[in-house]
Design an enzyme around this catalytic site. Structure first.
Site, mmCIF file in Angstrom:
data_model
loop_
_atom_site.group_PDB
_atom_site.id
_atom_site.type_symbol
_atom_site.label_atom_id
_atom_site.label_comp_id
_atom_site.label_asym_id
_atom_site.label_seq_id
_atom_site.Cartn_x
_atom_site.Cartn_y
_atom_site.Cartn_z
ATOM 1 N N THR A 50 0.819 -1.201 0.000
ATOM 2 C CA THR A 50 0.000 0.000 0.000
ATOM 3 C C THR A 50 0.858 1.258 0.000
ATOM 4 O O THR A 50 0.413 2.318 -0.436
ATOM 5 C CB THR A 50 -0.952 -0.012 1.210
ATOM 6 O OG1 THR A 50 -1.672 -1.250 1.219
ATOM 7 C CG2 THR A 50 -1.951 1.120 1.156
ATOM 8 N N TYR A 138 4.980 -12.413 5.014
ATOM 9 C CA TYR A 138 3.855 -11.907 4.234
ATOM 10 C C TYR A 138 3.515 -12.937 3.172
ATOM 11 O O TYR A 138 4.233 -13.101 2.190
ATOM 12 C CB TYR A 138 4.251 -10.566 3.616
ATOM 13 C CG TYR A 138 3.142 -9.792 2.936
ATOM 14 C CD1 TYR A 138 1.802 -10.177 3.017
ATOM 15 C CD2 TYR A 138 3.439 -8.645 2.218
ATOM 16 C CE1 TYR A 138 0.806 -9.455 2.392
ATOM 17 C CE2 TYR A 138 2.448 -7.903 1.589
ATOM 18 C CZ TYR A 138 1.137 -8.309 1.681
ATOM 19 O OH TYR A 138 0.152 -7.582 1.053
ATOM 20 N N LYS A 166 1.460 -12.119 8.086
ATOM 21 C CA LYS A 166 0.394 -11.334 7.465
ATOM 22 C C LYS A 166 -0.229 -12.251 6.425
ATOM 23 O O LYS A 166 0.373 -12.553 5.398
ATOM 24 C CB LYS A 166 0.931 -10.057 6.826
ATOM 25 C CG LYS A 166 -0.172 -9.240 6.159
ATOM 26 C CD LYS A 166 0.347 -7.986 5.475
ATOM 27 C CE LYS A 166 -0.805 -7.251 4.773
ATOM 28 N NZ LYS A 166 -0.333 -6.059 4.018
ATOM 29 N N VAL A 206 -3.587 -6.614 9.579
ATOM 30 C CA VAL A 206 -2.765 -5.596 8.932
ATOM 31 C C VAL A 206 -3.616 -5.071 7.795
ATOM 32 O O VAL A 206 -3.763 -5.729 6.761
ATOM 33 C CB VAL A 206 -1.433 -6.160 8.410
ATOM 34 C CG1 VAL A 206 -0.621 -5.040 7.747
ATOM 35 C CG2 VAL A 206 -0.631 -6.805 9.534
#
Length: 293
Positions: A50, A138, A166, A206
């Site tokens: 992001t 992740y 995540k 998250v």
């Protein structure tokens, strides 16, 4: 009981840019303070997806980390996105982030080259051995091209610096297998999966929409943990249009559009992305308004 290495509510923060396309560090500090002090985030991910990390230089990543740590590091944790498709470069970014004083490192599955699972495990373990900071794995196969498979996650969980995941895999059964077999703290990597993941032992999120839904999402988590399942479901349903709507296109586009409508100056995005269209922006802001955000 699974530990909470980074609290429960974490936002993957956008990177504000100035009109000329350079970093806007003043606005980054302002946004970070808002996310911690007004939206109630326990931690922030800086230089994540992001945050448009593929388009920021290593020097810009460092400057952004230094600014955010200086602004909120005394009252929230800062997690640096350092993952790349190159193990050596990932270690370099991890060392740089550690020097900036971060509390955690977000390391994504190596992408594009699609390494087999033994190489995936070796990548994460090599990075963990080269650092002294806790690591969040992740797992986002729709971006990287491959998952971190359940046996691989269980294997690497034995390393003391690999503490969390995540989880953007969208497979709560697989996630629950890892949670049951390890001490890894599982954070939803898709906002709408927060409640489902809590139900199988996850600890939080998250988020992307949590630029706006942070306090509401905390209320959802706290209701569920207090045994008020119906209350958590109602909050989930109230926030679901925003949880889903932020991903109507790339999340950072709509977050920036929403922030601009709320008085922030997040700036544009870097190519190859293009800003949200006026129609996309208006639709998302209407969702925020309808949810009372």
């Amino acid at each position: 009981m699974t530990s909470l290495p980074f609290g429960r509510i974490i936002t993957a923060m956008v990177t504000p840019f100035a009109p000329d396309g350079s970093l806007n560090l003043d606005e980054a500090r302002r946004l970070a303070a808002h996310l911690v002090d007004q939206q109630g985030n326990d931690a922030l991910v800086i230089n994540g997806t992001t945050g448009e990390s593929p388009t920021t230089s290593d020097a810009e990543k460092l400057a952004l980390l230094q600014a955010v740590v200086a602004e909120v590091g005394d009252r929230a944790k800062v997690i640096a996105g350092v993952g790349t498709f190159d193990t050596a470069h990932t270690i370099e970014l991890a060392a740089q982030a550690e020097q900036a004083g971060v509390d955690g490192l977000l390391v994504v599955t190596p992408y594009y080259s699609r390494p087999p699972q033994d190489a995936v495990a070796d990548h994460f373990l090599t990075v963990a051995e080269a650092t002294t900071t806790p690591i969040v794995i992740y797992d986002i196969p729709h971006r990287t091209g491959i998952p971190v498979e359940t046996p691989t996650l269980i294997q690497i969980a034995a390393h003391p610096r690999i503490v969390a995941v995540k989880d953007a895999k969208g497979n709560p059964v697989a996630s629950s297998q890892v949670i049951a077999a390890t001490g890894l703290a599982y954070y939803a990597g898709d906002d709408a999966m927060t409640l489902p993941l809590l139900s199988v032992g996850g600890v939080g999120v998250v988020g992307t929409s949590t630029h706006f839904t942070g306090r509401g999402t905390r209320a959802l988590v706290e209701a569920y943990l207090a045994g008020d399942v119906q209350g958590a479901i109602e909050l989930h349903q109230q926030l679901l249009p925003v949880y889903q709507g932020v991903f109507a296109t790339q999340g950072c586009l709509l977050v920036k559009a929403g922030l601009a409508a709320r008085g922030f100056v997040p700036g544009g995005v870097r190519k190859p992305l293009l800003p949200a269209s006026p129609e996309q922006a208006a639709t998302f802001v209407a969702l925020l308004d309808a949810a009372g955000l």
